[in-house]
Scaffold this motif. Sequence first.
Motif, PDB file in Angstrom:
ATOM      1  N   SER A  30      -3.641  -4.204  -6.214  1.00 55.54           N
ATOM      2  CA  SER A  30      -3.539  -3.768  -7.517  1.00 55.54           C
ATOM      3  C   SER A  30      -2.722  -2.511  -8.081  1.00 55.54           C
ATOM      4  N   THR A  77       0.945  -1.176   0.143  1.00 51.74           N
ATOM      5  CA  THR A  77      -0.027   0.167   0.013  1.00 51.74           C
ATOM      6  C   THR A  77       0.960   1.225  -0.027  1.00 51.74           C
ATOM      7  N   PHE A 124     -12.512  -8.296  -0.452  1.00 54.77           N
ATOM      8  CA  PHE A 124     -13.661  -8.988  -0.958  1.00 54.77           C
ATOM      9  C   PHE A 124     -13.973 -10.118   0.070  1.00 54.77           C
ATOM     10  N   THR A 132      -2.989  -0.537  -4.655  1.00 58.59           N
ATOM     11  CA  THR A 132      -4.559  -0.481  -3.844  1.00 58.59           C
ATOM     12  C   THR A 132      -5.010  -1.693  -3.388  1.00 58.59           C
ATOM     13  N   GLN A 174      -7.939  -4.279  -2.181  1.00 58.93           N
ATOM     14  CA  GLN A 174      -9.320  -4.195  -2.218  1.00 58.93           C
ATOM     15  C   GLN A 174      -9.633  -5.466  -1.556  1.00 58.93           C
ATOM     16  N   THR A 194      -6.837  -8.346  -2.764  1.00 59.62           N
ATOM     17  CA  THR A 194      -6.047  -8.039  -3.938  1.00 59.62           C
ATOM     18  C   THR A 194      -5.318  -7.053  -3.721  1.00 59.62           C
TER      19      THR A 194
END
Length: 79
Positions: free
Chosen positions: A64, A32, A41, A37, A39, A62
């Motif tokens: 990304s 980070t 889920f 970024t 994310q 994830t």
Amino acid sequence: MKITNFYLGLGLPAYEQMLSEAEAHRLIGANTVAGFTPQVFSRGADGQLLTTPDGALLTVVTLSGSVGVASALAFVWSL
């Protein structure tokens, strides 16, 4: 909790590795800071909690960047 990191091969060959909880948090934090970024889920498109085939709860994180997803971490919560 079982944590698996799936590196998707951006610049290096793809690999899979098991991580401790502390290692996973360091990996997410370091990436980070480096500009990726995260994310998170924990629910599918239908709104149901994600689970493994044997019914354990699953959370996927994830990481990304500008070229897409570089890494995915699977957190499998013990039953």
